[in-house]
Design an enzyme around this catalytic site. Structure first.
Site, PDB file in Angstrom:
ATOM      1  N   CYS A  52      64.623 -51.291 -83.805  1.00  0.00           N
ATOM      2  CA  CYS A  52      65.772 -50.328 -83.207  1.00  0.00           C
ATOM      3  C   CYS A  52      66.793 -50.515 -84.043  1.00  0.00           C
ATOM      4  CB  CYS A  52      66.071 -51.060 -81.856  1.00  0.00           C
ATOM      5  SG  CYS A  52      67.522 -50.253 -81.288  1.00  0.00           S
TER       6      CYS A  52
ATOM      7  N   CYS B 230      70.495 -51.137 -82.704  1.00  0.00           N
ATOM      8  CA  CYS B 230      70.609 -52.715 -82.248  1.00  0.00           C
ATOM      9  C   CYS B 230      71.135 -53.059 -83.375  1.00  0.00           C
ATOM     10  CB  CYS B 230      69.250 -53.431 -81.936  1.00  0.00           C
ATOM     11  SG  CYS B 230      68.287 -52.328 -80.365  1.00  0.00           S
TER      12      CYS B 230
END
Length: 319
Positions: A76, A79
């Site tokens: 991700c 993230c």
């Protein structure tokens, strides 16, 4: 980008009983229900990695100190933007909350318990009670607002301790092997981001790509910076409403809406939106949508399941 700052609500509709301990009950009292709190010290590091095995201890700690849970995954990209902000603030707040990092791929039961639909997702525990916070890579100023409100709500419910392990954690960090330094242009880009200069950050990553066209990290970072620049003046609610009203054939509206959705953590919705636009357009408009999809694939990360699914759907829509 104009986003409403979430207001923490102490009673979340999340059942943590399966993760809370052998008895199936939280290992500590609920907020406002006699849980220990006040200004007492609580042992523990400011930033920790949490697994399904250690989660009961996290629930127990939340009776004394609010625990902010960062639900993330290696693939991700957003993230990787949000996590350093959360870690910085966790240390800055001096142990007034613990940051618990959960890899959702390795700890799927925790992700399921919190009903995670997209990442990054940030939730909290206060006295064993779940507190939904936000999804997506929020900027530091808004993350700070959310944390301040969380601490206020926690204090009202008798959870206002301070971690006593901050110094020990800092000492442990200094003893770990130092990470290799960033390449100069990457470091320049990070420094520019930290001072909020998106143009300078983008320029640094473009120069890094000019030096090494195969630099995947620079390519992903540039896509992330360009996305941040596109959405910084957009109002999320207005953009999404305009795109829904205009329909898939309005390319500009759909591009803006997809950007907003990715920043908000709704990557699958963004990809579905643009693939629908690909099917309804042709010529230069279709190419514009295709290129934006490729940019967003870089932002989210090529190993993301959403990206892999969207790549197959894009190929089907094009051919």
């Amino acid at each position: 980008m104009s986003q409403p700052t979430p207001s923490p609500n102490l009673r979340g509709a999340v059942d943590l009983s399966a993760l809370s301990g052998p008895s199936g009950r939280p290992t500590s009292g609920g907020a406002g229900g006699g849980a220990p709190g006040g200004n007492q010290g609580a042992s523990g590091a400011v930033v920790v990695d949490v697994t399904e095995a250690t989660f009961p201890a996290t629930v127990e700690l939340s009776a004394q100190v609010p625990v902010v849970i960062d639900l993330w995954a290696e693939w991700c990209q957003p993230c990787k933007t949000l996590s350093p902000i959360l870690e910085k603030l966790a240390h800055e707040y001096g142990g007034r909350f613990q940051l618990a990092k959960v890899d959702v791929d390795a700890n799927q039961q925790i992700a399921a318990a919190f009903q995670v639909q997209s990442i990054p997702s940030v939730v909290a525990l206060v006295g064993g009670q779940p507190v939904p916070l936000f999804q997506g890579a929020y900027p530091e100023a808004q993350v700070r607002q959310v944390l301040d409100e969380l601490l206020r709500v926690a204090a009202e419910n008798g959870v206002s301790g301070v971690l006593a392990g901050e110094e020990d954690a800092a000492e442990a960090v200094t003893q770990e092997p130092a990470e290799p330094p960033l390449p100069p242009l990457h470091a320049e880009g990070v420094a520019a981001l930290e001072r909020g200069d998106l143009d300078a950050a983008a320029d640094a990553y473009r120069r890094a790509l000019k030096e090494n066209p195969g630099d995947a990290d620079a390519r992903a970072a540039l896509a992330q910076v360009e996305l941040m620049a596109r959405v910084q003046e957009l109002d999320a609610a207005q953009v999404l409403a305009a795109a829904d009203e205009a329909g898939p054939q309005d390319v500009t509206a759909q591009l803006d809406a997809a950007d907003v959705e990715v920043v908000s953590g709704r990557t699958a919705a963004a990809f579905d939106r643009l693939i629908a636009a690909v099917r309804r357009t042709a010529g230069p408009d279709r190419e514009k949508v295709r290129l934006r999809l490729l940019d967003l694939f870089e932002v989210v990360g090529g190993s993301s399941p959403e990206v892999q699914t969207a790549r197959r759907q894009l190929a089907s829509a094009l051919y």
